[in-house]
Design a protein around this motif. Structure first.
Motif, short mmCIF file in Angstrom:
data_model
loop_
_atom_site.label_atom_id
_atom_site.label_comp_id
_atom_site.label_asym_id
_atom_site.label_seq_id
_atom_site.Cartn_x
_atom_site.Cartn_y
_atom_site.Cartn_z
N PRO A 54 3.61 3.69 4.96
CA PRO A 54 2.28 3.63 5.57
C PRO A 54 2.12 2.42 6.48
CG PRO A 54 2.19 2.82 3.33
CD PRO A 54 3.58 3.36 3.54
N THR B 164 2.21 8.43 1.41
CA THR B 164 2.91 8.26 2.68
C THR B 164 4.10 7.35 2.43
OG1 THR B 164 0.83 8.47 3.86
CG2 THR B 164 2.67 7.48 5.06
N MET C 241 -7.97 2.18 11.37
CA MET C 241 -8.25 3.39 10.60
C MET C 241 -8.80 4.48 11.50
SD MET C 241 -9.70 2.26 6.86
CE MET C 241 -10.56 0.76 7.28
N VAL D 236 -7.36 7.69 9.35
CA VAL D 236 -7.16 7.52 7.90
C VAL D 236 -8.36 6.80 7.30
CG1 VAL D 236 -4.65 7.49 8.09
CG2 VAL D 236 -5.90 5.33 8.18
N HIS D 237 -8.52 6.88 5.99
CA HIS D 237 -9.65 6.26 5.31
C HIS D 237 -9.28 5.01 4.54
CE1 HIS D 237 -11.42 10.53 5.35
NE2 HIS D 237 -11.89 9.84 6.36
N HIS D 238 -7.98 4.74 4.37
CA HIS D 238 -7.52 3.57 3.62
C HIS D 238 -6.26 3.00 4.26
CE1 HIS D 238 -9.80 5.87 0.62
NE2 HIS D 238 -10.13 4.69 0.15
N LEU D 239 -6.11 1.67 4.17
CA LEU D 239 -4.91 1.00 4.63
C LEU D 239 -4.48 -0.04 3.60
CD1 LEU D 239 -5.76 0.20 8.37
CD2 LEU D 239 -4.00 1.76 7.56
#
Length: 69
Positions: free
Chosen positions: A13, A10, A29, A34-37
């Protein structure tokens, strides 16, 4: 074939600050799907938080996510 990172990542992000709690990260999340930040300190990326971290936190204290990651 070979792929460039920019083809998969991305461009800009959303992120969480290092002093955010795992609960705050989990909510973001969930809202974003989404699964990660990325975790940032100021403008500098310092780590990544994922759903696995959030799940694990259910058994641990609610420490700021920037500590130990």
């Amino acid at each position: 074939g070979k792929a460039r990172v920019r083809e998969w990542m991305t461009a800009e992000p959303l992120s969480v600050p290092a002093d955010a709690t795992l609960d705050e990260a989990a909510l973001l999340m969930s809202e974003l799907g989404v699964h990660h930040l990325p975790i940032v300190s100021g403008e500098r990326p310092i780590g990544m938080v994922g759903l696995r971290d959030v799940t694990r936190s259910a058994l641990l204290d609610r420490a700021p996510i920037g500590l130990g990651f």
